[in-house]
Design a protein around this motif. Structure first.
Motif, PDB file in Angstrom:
ATOM      1  N   TRP A 111      -5.337   5.542   3.390  1.00  0.00           N
ATOM      2  CA  TRP A 111      -4.685   5.259   4.764  1.00  0.00           C
ATOM      3  C   TRP A 111      -5.506   5.969   5.413  1.00  0.00           C
ATOM      4  N   ASN A 112      -5.147   5.925   6.681  1.00  0.00           N
ATOM      5  CA  ASN A 112      -5.818   6.405   7.992  1.00  0.00           C
ATOM      6  C   ASN A 112      -5.099   7.316   8.899  1.00  0.00           C
ATOM      7  N   PRO A 113      -4.552   8.720   7.918  1.00  0.00           N
ATOM      8  CA  PRO A 113      -4.022   9.793   7.987  1.00  0.00           C
ATOM      9  C   PRO A 113      -3.363   9.842   9.820  1.00  0.00           C
ATOM     10  N   LYS A 114      -4.001   9.274  10.969  1.00  0.00           N
ATOM     11  CA  LYS A 114      -4.392   9.302  12.293  1.00  0.00           C
ATOM     12  C   LYS A 114      -2.995   8.050  12.733  1.00  0.00           C
ATOM     13  N   ASP A 115      -3.033   7.210  12.183  1.00  0.00           N
ATOM     14  CA  ASP A 115      -1.898   5.629  12.746  1.00  0.00           C
ATOM     15  C   ASP A 115      -1.189   5.655  11.955  1.00  0.00           C
ATOM     16  N   GLY A 116      -1.384   6.350  11.025  1.00  0.00           N
ATOM     17  CA  GLY A 116      -0.579   6.300   9.232  1.00  0.00           C
ATOM     18  C   GLY A 116      -0.968   4.102   8.556  1.00  0.00           C
ATOM     19  N   LYS A 117      -1.587   3.838   9.375  1.00  0.00           N
ATOM     20  CA  LYS A 117      -1.970   2.709   8.995  1.00  0.00           C
ATOM     21  C   LYS A 117      -3.000   2.065   7.439  1.00  0.00           C
ATOM     22  N   ILE A 118      -2.353   1.346   6.478  1.00  0.00           N
ATOM     23  CA  ILE A 118      -3.136   1.219   5.096  1.00  0.00           C
ATOM     24  C   ILE A 118      -4.343   0.574   5.350  1.00  0.00           C
ATOM     25  N   VAL A 119      -5.931   1.362   4.885  1.00  0.00           N
ATOM     26  CA  VAL A 119      -7.033   0.643   5.555  1.00  0.00           C
ATOM     27  C   VAL A 119      -7.549   0.380   4.443  1.00  0.00           C
ATOM     28  N   LYS A 120      -7.777   0.035   3.274  1.00  0.00           N
ATOM     29  CA  LYS A 120      -8.049  -0.536   2.108  1.00  0.00           C
ATOM     30  C   LYS A 120      -6.755  -0.493   0.597  1.00  0.00           C
ATOM     31  N   GLU A 121      -6.694  -1.613  -0.260  1.00  0.00           N
ATOM     32  CA  GLU A 121      -5.694  -1.648  -1.360  1.00  0.00           C
ATOM     33  C   GLU A 121      -6.029  -1.931  -2.337  1.00  0.00           C
ATOM     34  N   LEU A 122      -6.246  -2.061  -3.463  1.00  0.00           N
ATOM     35  CA  LEU A 122      -6.305  -1.959  -5.148  1.00  0.00           C
ATOM     36  C   LEU A 122      -5.192  -2.429  -5.142  1.00  0.00           C
ATOM     37  N   ALA A 123      -4.901  -3.858  -5.196  1.00  0.00           N
ATOM     38  CA  ALA A 123      -3.241  -3.932  -5.851  1.00  0.00           C
ATOM     39  C   ALA A 123      -3.236  -3.440  -7.116  1.00  0.00           C
ATOM     40  N   LYS A 124      -4.196  -3.872  -8.136  1.00  0.00           N
ATOM     41  CA  LYS A 124      -3.627  -3.826  -9.355  1.00  0.00           C
ATOM     42  C   LYS A 124      -4.510  -2.929  -9.986  1.00  0.00           C
ATOM     43  N   ALA A 125      -4.955  -1.379  -9.609  1.00  0.00           N
ATOM     44  CA  ALA A 125      -6.078  -0.334 -10.461  1.00  0.00           C
ATOM     45  C   ALA A 125      -5.626  -0.359 -11.182  1.00  0.00           C
ATOM     46  N   HIS A 126      -3.983  -0.180 -11.602  1.00  0.00           N
ATOM     47  CA  HIS A 126      -4.096   0.451 -13.551  1.00  0.00           C
ATOM     48  C   HIS A 126      -2.750  -0.564 -13.707  1.00  0.00           C
ATOM     49  N   ALA A 127      -2.451  -1.267 -14.957  1.00  0.00           N
ATOM     50  CA  ALA A 127      -1.636  -1.307 -15.972  1.00  0.00           C
ATOM     51  C   ALA A 127      -0.236  -0.611 -16.166  1.00  0.00           C
ATOM     52  N   GLY A 128      -0.011   0.178 -14.436  1.00  0.00           N
ATOM     53  CA  GLY A 128       1.295   1.042 -14.849  1.00  0.00           C
ATOM     54  C   GLY A 128       1.154   2.116 -13.979  1.00  0.00           C
ATOM     55  N   GLY A 129       1.835   3.257 -13.760  1.00  0.00           N
ATOM     56  CA  GLY A 129       2.392   3.973 -13.122  1.00  0.00           C
ATOM     57  C   GLY A 129       0.496   4.775 -12.472  1.00  0.00           C
ATOM     58  N   VAL A 130       0.271   5.150 -11.344  1.00  0.00           N
ATOM     59  CA  VAL A 130      -0.880   5.916 -11.696  1.00  0.00           C
ATOM     60  C   VAL A 130      -0.465   7.141 -11.376  1.00  0.00           C
ATOM     61  N   GLY A 131      -1.069   8.049 -12.062  1.00  0.00           N
ATOM     62  CA  GLY A 131      -0.375   9.662 -11.895  1.00  0.00           C
ATOM     63  C   GLY A 131      -1.207  10.251 -11.500  1.00  0.00           C
ATOM     64  N   SER A 132      -2.658   9.734 -10.689  1.00  0.00           N
ATOM     65  CA  SER A 132      -3.184  11.128 -10.339  1.00  0.00           C
ATOM     66  C   SER A 132      -4.446  10.199  -9.570  1.00  0.00           C
ATOM     67  N   VAL A 133      -4.719  10.946  -8.213  1.00  0.00           N
ATOM     68  CA  VAL A 133      -5.764  10.219  -7.612  1.00  0.00           C
ATOM     69  C   VAL A 133      -7.044  11.468  -7.221  1.00  0.00           C
ATOM     70  N   VAL A 134      -7.956  11.391  -7.012  1.00  0.00           N
ATOM     71  CA  VAL A 134      -8.420  12.869  -6.427  1.00  0.00           C
ATOM     72  C   VAL A 134     -10.305  12.100  -5.519  1.00  0.00           C
ATOM     73  N   PHE A 135     -10.686  12.849  -4.682  1.00  0.00           N
ATOM     74  CA  PHE A 135     -11.922  11.976  -3.389  1.00  0.00           C
ATOM     75  C   PHE A 135     -12.720  13.392  -4.400  1.00  0.00           C
ATOM     76  N   SER A 136     -14.024  12.797  -5.056  1.00  0.00           N
ATOM     77  CA  SER A 136     -15.647  13.257  -4.946  1.00  0.00           C
ATOM     78  C   SER A 136     -15.111  14.444  -3.941  1.00  0.00           C
TER      79      SER A 136
END
Length: 285
Positions: A25-50
């Motif tokens: 997301w772009n935090p300035k306008d709240g819009k989705i920039v990119k989407e990974l529709a099926k990143a995991h086969a089930g709920g995503v528990g954690s995300v973190v940027f390098s």
């Protein structure tokens, strides 16, 4: 969303969802920039940027730990898997290693550049707790009886039961990993030999929140009952315990904690009888 994370310069927010999707997301306008529709086969528990923002690490209920290229929004590598759901991932300050932990009671360390597992750490049980299955009634069906006879002699390995680790984080020097979870301890792990070096606790409640201050001096833990504790990382000495709030938060569950940039306060997210609450607590005078 199950989990959210900012990149270093605050230009992107990543969110992981129960349907397995990851959205940027772009935090300035709240819009989705990119989407990974099926990143995991089930709920995503954690995300973190390098630390440099070029990579995104994710973990999910499908037991996998993955690396993503942020610019192209493409999967770089499925690093590997835990035995059960993965709840947390964290980069070290240099971005060279990634830690993950989950419901299997394991902490795994991954080589980011080499895209492979380096080591696995777990609590050493003094007496292994063996899961004992209840006796089943004798099957009446002849085919089932025959199958049972064939299976006789096949010995199942006992399963050791370990408490889940809910959050993992590196110390600022990158030499140790901190963990919290259902065992109610804050544990220190040496990356040199993969051994536990110190543990603090137990607390009265399961721990779901773990945060390290920006200056690397303090660590905060939070969990059931609205508990919030802060320790000096080097000595392990407790410097804050939210004693006054215990009665008020009897029915609270604290799911996450993060230090403010100045390191003086901790922001916590709570569930109080189904109502979401965000609280800011000053922990360093």
């Amino acid at each position: 969303a199950n989990t959210v994370a900012f990149n270093k310069d605050g230009s992107l927010v990543a969110s992981g969802w129960a349907d397995g999707a990851i959205r940027l997301w772009n935090p300035k306008d709240g819009k989705i920039v990119k989407e990974l529709a099926k990143a995991h086969a089930g709920g995503v528990g954690s995300v973190v940027f390098s630390p440099d923002g070029a990579l995104l690490a994710s973990a999910g209920a499908d037991k996998s730990v993955k690396l993503w290229d942020v610019k192209d929004a493409k999967e770089l590598k499925n690093l590997g898997a835990h035995k059960e759901s993965v709840y947390s991932v964290a980069f070290n300050a240099a971005g060279t290693e990634l830690a993950s932990c989950g419901n299997d009671g394991l902490i795994k360390i991954w080589d980011v550049k080499g895209q492979k597992e380096l080591k696995s750490m777990m609590v050493e049980l003094a007496k292994p707790v063996v899961k004992i299955e209840p006796k089943k009634e004798e099957p009446k069906d002849k085919d089932v009886k025959d199958k049972k006879k064939k299976d006789m002699g096949k010995k199942e390995e006992p399963k050791e039961l370990r408490d889940a680790f809910t959050v993992v984080a590196f110390t600022p020097d990158g030499k140790q990993v901190l963990s919290v979870g259902h065992d109610k301890y804050l544990r220190y792990w040496s990356l040199a030999d993969g051994k536990e070096t110190k543990k603090i606790g137990p607390t009265p409640d399961w721990i779901f929140g773990l945060a390290v201050s920006k200056d690397g001096k303090n660590v905060a833990t939070a969990g059931y009952g609205g508990s919030l504790r802060v320790y000096d990382i080097a000595s392990g000495k407790e410097i804050y315990d939210d004693v006054k709030a215990k009665d008020d938060r009897k029915y609270w569950i604290t799911y996450c904690a993060v230090f403010t940039p100045d390191g003086r306060s901790v922001i916590t997210g709570h569930d109080r009888k189904g109502k979401g609450i965000v609280k800011v607590t000053t922990v360093v005078k």
